[in-house]
Scaffold this active site. Structure first.
Site, PDB file in Angstrom:
ATOM      1  N   CYS A 176       1.024  -1.373  -0.320  1.00 60.77           N
ATOM      2  CA  CYS A 176      -0.403   0.404  -0.043  1.00 60.77           C
ATOM      3  C   CYS A 176       0.930   1.307  -0.446  1.00 60.77           C
ATOM      4  O   CYS A 176       1.709   1.732  -0.854  1.00 60.77           O
ATOM      5  CB  CYS A 176      -1.325  -0.145   1.124  1.00 60.77           C
ATOM      6  SG  CYS A 176      -2.113   1.312   0.488  1.00 60.77           S
ATOM      7  N   ASP A 233      -9.572  -3.320  -6.831  1.00 62.90           N
ATOM      8  CA  ASP A 233      -9.164  -2.589  -6.308  1.00 62.90           C
ATOM      9  C   ASP A 233      -9.554  -1.299  -6.303  1.00 62.90           C
ATOM     10  O   ASP A 233      -9.485  -0.806  -7.410  1.00 62.90           O
ATOM     11  CB  ASP A 233      -7.649  -2.316  -5.976  1.00 62.90           C
ATOM     12  CG  ASP A 233      -6.917  -1.257  -5.469  1.00 62.90           C
ATOM     13  OD1 ASP A 233      -7.895  -0.901  -4.342  1.00 62.90           O
ATOM     14  OD2 ASP A 233      -5.174  -1.793  -4.598  1.00 62.90           O
ATOM     15  N   HIS A 268      -7.845  -4.713  -2.692  1.00 60.79           N
ATOM     16  CA  HIS A 268      -6.305  -3.808  -2.013  1.00 60.79           C
ATOM     17  C   HIS A 268      -5.870  -4.576  -0.625  1.00 60.79           C
ATOM     18  O   HIS A 268      -7.172  -5.178  -0.367  1.00 60.79           O
ATOM     19  CB  HIS A 268      -7.218  -2.047  -1.728  1.00 60.79           C
ATOM     20  CG  HIS A 268      -5.570  -1.416  -1.405  1.00 60.79           C
ATOM     21  ND1 HIS A 268      -4.443  -1.282  -2.403  1.00 60.79           N
ATOM     22  CD2 HIS A 268      -5.125  -1.247   0.200  1.00 60.79           C
ATOM     23  CE1 HIS A 268      -4.214  -0.644  -2.416  1.00 60.79           C
ATOM     24  NE2 HIS A 268      -3.933  -0.250  -0.494  1.00 60.79           N
TER      25      HIS A 268
END
Length: 300
Positions: A176, A233, A268
């Site tokens: 991330c 995502d 994600h």
């Protein structure tokens, strides 16, 4: 634009889509995703990794890394009693170096690496002391200069060289927020042999603290990067991956050697085994690909 990017990052981190039920605000959705129990006292519990990598046979624990007189804490894991080890920098999500990140470092140590996870925004605050995601993003993460991160990583590499690591075999991986930094560091440090970026943002607004994004430095990568991304995502649209691919194709040898693997149904944070976003099949496949990528590009 910065606030918008921070909100988008927060939503991506938690798997919140851009569309919400009628009457539900993004702030409410963020709070709901975090849960009423998301407070400073409970974050370490939520951040427990579902995969528990034992530390027997390893040297593990916190170390302090000198960065121009500032002592930066980092978690280190390595095979006990061995030197000349390939080095992997492990870059955390916005929550800092909690148990999931430490466990990931131990997994690399089990594979024969000196793995180091530095606390890259400790100057701005303690990420694990925040009870609200919005406050964490605004009061800590948004205040971290990319230049500071690059310097901290350079110091971490120097520490590794003096503490059993062979920095001629240097890799970097991150998740991330840390995934974005992987791309930047692979363009910054000529010693990087390879990187693995897990769902790091590729495009976005620029400002004084974050003057360039991965798409802006793609052509100048010093080591090839494997991008592991989720097709579901909501915070990293597939068209941004297409933009990055084009930028890589126009770059040097390392840029052209970089590649993406997109897991169609993965959201994600699909590697984060302590969160509902975890997808075991994609996470395990990505891990195998990461190890293979490092081995193929001289980080072994």
């Amino acid at each position: 634009m910065l606030h918008r990017d921070m909100t988008r990052d927060a939503e991506a981190l938690l798997g919140i889509s851009g569309a919400e039920p009628s009457g539900t605000t993004r702030r409410t959705a963020l709070k709901a995703a975090l849960g009423a129990g998301y407070a400073a006292a409970t974050l370490p519990t939520l951040a427990q990794s579902a995969i528990r990598t034992p530390s027997d046979g390893l040297t593990v624990g916190e170390v302090m890394i000198d960065v121009n007189g500032f002592n930066m804490p980092a978690y280190r894991a390595a095979p006990a009693g061995k030197t000349g080890l390939p080095v992997v920098l492990v870059l955390s999500e916005i929550f800092g170096v909690h148990e999931y990140i430490a466990d990931t470092a131990r997994r690399f140590a089990r594979a024969g690496y000196l793995a180091i996870a530095p606390e890259l925004f400790v100057r701005q605050g303690d990420a694990q002391s925040f009870g609200e995601l919005a406050k964490l993003m605004a009061e800590v993460i948004a205040k971290v200069p990319d230049a500071q991160v690059m310097g901290d990583l350079d110091a971490t590499v120097q520490w590794a060289a003096a503490n059993g690591g062979d920095t001629s075999k240097l890799g970097v991986t991150g998740f991330c927020w840390g995934g974005r930094q992987v791309w930047l560091y692979a363009a910054h440090n000529p010693a990087v042999k390879a990187g693995v970026a897990w769902y790091g943002r590729l495009v976005g607004a620029s400002n004084d603290l974050m003057p360039r994004n991965p798409v802006d430095v793609a052509a100048s990568l010093k080591g090839p990067v494997l991008g592991l991304y989720g097709g579901a995502d909501t915070g990293i649209p597939l068209d941004t991956i297409d933009k990055m691919k084009k930028a890589l194709a126009d770059g040097g040898a390392a840029a052209r050697a970089s590649t993406f693997v997109v897991y169609p149904d993965a959201p994600h944070a699909f590697h984060a085994d302590y969160r509902p976003s975890y997808r075991q099949e994609a996470a395990e496949d990505g891990w195998k690909r990461a190890l293979d990528w490092f081995q193929r590009h001289g980080v072994a």
